[in-house]
Design a protein around this motif. Structure first.
Motif, PDB file in Angstrom:
ATOM      1  N   THR A  59     -12.782  10.040  -5.104  1.00 39.41           N
ATOM      2  CA  THR A  59     -12.162   9.054  -5.993  1.00 39.41           C
ATOM      3  C   THR A  59     -11.249   8.125  -5.204  1.00 39.41           C
ATOM      4  O   THR A  59     -11.279   6.898  -5.383  1.00 39.41           O
ATOM      5  N   PHE A  60     -10.444   8.690  -4.325  1.00 38.35           N
ATOM      6  CA  PHE A  60      -9.571   7.865  -3.488  1.00 38.35           C
ATOM      7  C   PHE A  60     -10.376   6.888  -2.631  1.00 38.35           C
ATOM      8  O   PHE A  60     -10.043   5.702  -2.539  1.00 38.35           O
ATOM      9  N   LEU A  61     -11.440   7.383  -2.009  1.00 32.74           N
ATOM     10  CA  LEU A  61     -12.225   6.525  -1.123  1.00 32.74           C
ATOM     11  C   LEU A  61     -12.895   5.398  -1.906  1.00 32.74           C
ATOM     12  O   LEU A  61     -12.945   4.251  -1.442  1.00 32.74           O
ATOM     13  N   LEU A  62     -13.394   5.705  -3.085  1.00 35.65           N
ATOM     14  CA  LEU A  62     -14.053   4.688  -3.903  1.00 35.65           C
ATOM     15  C   LEU A  62     -13.072   3.589  -4.305  1.00 35.65           C
ATOM     16  O   LEU A  62     -13.333   2.401  -4.095  1.00 35.65           O
ATOM     17  N   VAL A  63     -11.922   3.968  -4.889  1.00 35.71           N
ATOM     18  CA  VAL A  63     -10.993   2.947  -5.368  1.00 35.71           C
ATOM     19  C   VAL A  63     -10.327   2.216  -4.198  1.00 35.71           C
ATOM     20  O   VAL A  63      -9.974   1.037  -4.327  1.00 35.71           O
ATOM     21  N   ALA A  64     -10.174   2.895  -3.062  1.00 33.78           N
ATOM     22  CA  ALA A  64      -9.583   2.226  -1.898  1.00 33.78           C
ATOM     23  C   ALA A  64     -10.511   1.137  -1.372  1.00 33.78           C
ATOM     24  O   ALA A  64     -10.061   0.031  -1.042  1.00 33.78           O
TER      25      ALA A  64
ATOM     26  N   ASP B  44       1.141   2.776  -1.871  1.00 31.28           N
ATOM     27  CA  ASP B  44       0.081   1.936  -1.310  1.00 31.28           C
ATOM     28  C   ASP B  44      -1.158   1.885  -2.194  1.00 31.28           C
ATOM     29  O   ASP B  44      -1.830   0.849  -2.272  1.00 31.28           O
ATOM     30  N   THR B  45      -1.481   2.980  -2.873  1.00 31.13           N
ATOM     31  CA  THR B  45      -2.652   3.001  -3.749  1.00 31.13           C
ATOM     32  C   THR B  45      -2.457   2.053  -4.922  1.00 31.13           C
ATOM     33  O   THR B  45      -3.339   1.255  -5.255  1.00 31.13           O
ATOM     34  N   ALA B  46      -1.296   2.135  -5.564  1.00 34.58           N
ATOM     35  CA  ALA B  46      -1.000   1.247  -6.692  1.00 34.58           C
ATOM     36  C   ALA B  46      -0.959  -0.210  -6.247  1.00 34.58           C
ATOM     37  O   ALA B  46      -1.457  -1.103  -6.943  1.00 34.58           O
ATOM     38  N   LEU B  47      -0.376  -0.465  -5.082  1.00 35.47           N
ATOM     39  CA  LEU B  47      -0.282  -1.837  -4.586  1.00 35.47           C
ATOM     40  C   LEU B  47      -1.652  -2.402  -4.250  1.00 35.47           C
ATOM     41  O   LEU B  47      -1.952  -3.563  -4.553  1.00 35.47           O
ATOM     42  N   LEU B  48      -2.511  -1.586  -3.654  1.00 35.21           N
ATOM     43  CA  LEU B  48      -3.846  -2.060  -3.287  1.00 35.21           C
ATOM     44  C   LEU B  48      -4.680  -2.387  -4.525  1.00 35.21           C
ATOM     45  O   LEU B  48      -5.470  -3.326  -4.524  1.00 35.21           O
ATOM     46  N   LEU B  49      -4.491  -1.627  -5.601  1.00 36.51           N
ATOM     47  CA  LEU B  49      -5.287  -1.829  -6.805  1.00 36.51           C
ATOM     48  C   LEU B  49      -4.682  -2.882  -7.739  1.00 36.51           C
ATOM     49  O   LEU B  49      -5.415  -3.664  -8.346  1.00 36.51           O
TER      50      LEU B  49
ATOM     51  N   GLY C 131      -7.428   2.681 -12.010  1.00 37.74           N
ATOM     52  CA  GLY C 131      -7.727   1.836 -10.856  1.00 37.74           C
ATOM     53  C   GLY C 131      -8.771   0.795 -11.187  1.00 37.74           C
ATOM     54  O   GLY C 131      -8.629  -0.388 -10.852  1.00 37.74           O
ATOM     55  N   CYS C 132      -9.826   1.226 -11.861  1.00 39.77           N
ATOM     56  CA  CYS C 132     -10.877   0.277 -12.262  1.00 39.77           C
ATOM     57  C   CYS C 132     -10.358  -0.704 -13.307  1.00 39.77           C
ATOM     58  O   CYS C 132     -10.723  -1.884 -13.298  1.00 39.77           O
ATOM     59  N   ALA C 133      -9.495  -0.238 -14.205  1.00 39.08           N
ATOM     60  CA  ALA C 133      -8.915  -1.130 -15.216  1.00 39.08           C
ATOM     61  C   ALA C 133      -8.081  -2.225 -14.548  1.00 39.08           C
ATOM     62  O   ALA C 133      -8.131  -3.396 -14.954  1.00 39.08           O
ATOM     63  N   ALA C 134      -7.320  -1.850 -13.526  1.00 32.73           N
ATOM     64  CA  ALA C 134      -6.516  -2.848 -12.804  1.00 32.73           C
ATOM     65  C   ALA C 134      -7.411  -3.877 -12.121  1.00 32.73           C
ATOM     66  O   ALA C 134      -7.107  -5.078 -12.115  1.00 32.73           O
TER      67      ALA C 134
END
Length: 248
Positions: free
Chosen positions: A210-215, A3-8, A62-65
């Motif tokens: 980090t998780f909360l920020l990128v999410a 889910d993290t990869a898909l969201l980003l 995550g930011c790069a994506a």
């Protein structure tokens, strides 16, 4: 793809963009899965040593994506350039992706958003730049908040409904810079005294933040009308909630 990869990284990409986003998604999935384990389990030496690296990869990739999905040319250029036979991995390329410049803008705080004196090549296209905030983030945040307000109240979305669109990106920029600096020390082992080594609370707090920020950034990105490979709102919210179940 978790889910993290898909969201980003989104879904349904094609061609060169797919190559780039699949590569980022693979990295994000592997390191985010490991980071979740470190967060959920009792602390170990491996978590103390490897945890900051996992969180740093999640933050950077995550930011790069997100940069790639909001500014597709940047992603396409880097992917094609690195595929060329003359590309040398051991040689620093001036056009390489960089935290300072691609994520954190190199702009003066007093700079006006609009000015006849602006030179187009010098207008920052960084993820947290003023113009990205104006064109992408604020409108998307308002759309996201409007959408979430129509949903049944859910504790997993409590952080989302409290977002202030006028402050979010400034706060995200500051938090990301702080996390980058903290995690860098854990990655590069810049400590010359054992008294400064990261403990369990520091590692787990950095991973969670980090998780909360990128999410939050990832969810918002799917409400940017021009973002590439965006999920529909139902799927984006579902991914976000799945992350929050793992990272309460």
């Amino acid at each position: 793809m978790n889910d993290t990869a898909l969201l980003l990284c989104g879904d349904r990409s094609e061609g060169t963009a797919k190559i780039a986003l699949d590569q980022l998604a693979s990295s994000i999935q592997g390191f985010s899965d490991r980071a979740v384990q470190f967060l959920a389990n009792d602390i170990t030496d491996e978590a103390l040593n490897f945890g900051p690296f996992c969180a740093r990869v999640l933050l950077e990739n995550g930011c790069a994506a997100l940069v790639g999905r909001l500014d597709s040319f940047r992603m396409l250029y880097l992917s094609e350039f690195q595929a060329q036979p003359e590309y040398e991995p051991g040689k620093r390329a001036k056009s390489a992706f960089a935290w300072s410049g691609d994520v954190i803008p190199d702009e003066k705080s007093h700079q006006a958003l609009w000015s006849v004196d602006h030179d187009l090549p010098r207008i920052s296209r960084a993820l947290f730049s003023k113009h990205f905030d104006h064109f992408f983030w604020k409108p998307a945040l308002n759309r996201m908040l409007d959408y979430v307000s129509t949903l049944e109240q859910d504790p997993l979305l409590a952080d989302v409904v409290n977002i202030d669109p006028d402050r979010f990106i400034n706060e995200a920029r500051g938090r990301s810079a702080q996390l980058y600096s903290t995690l860098s020390k854990g990655v590069h082992w810049e400590f010359f005294t054992s008294a400064l080594l990261f403990d369990e609370a520091t590692i787990k707090s950095a991973i969670r933040d980090t998780f909360l920020l990128v999410a939050n950034l990832g969810l918002t990105s799917h409400f940017v009308h021009t973002a590439y490979a965006s999920l529909d709102p139902v799927k984006a919210v579902s991914c976000y909630k799945a992350i929050r179940r793992l990272v309460p």
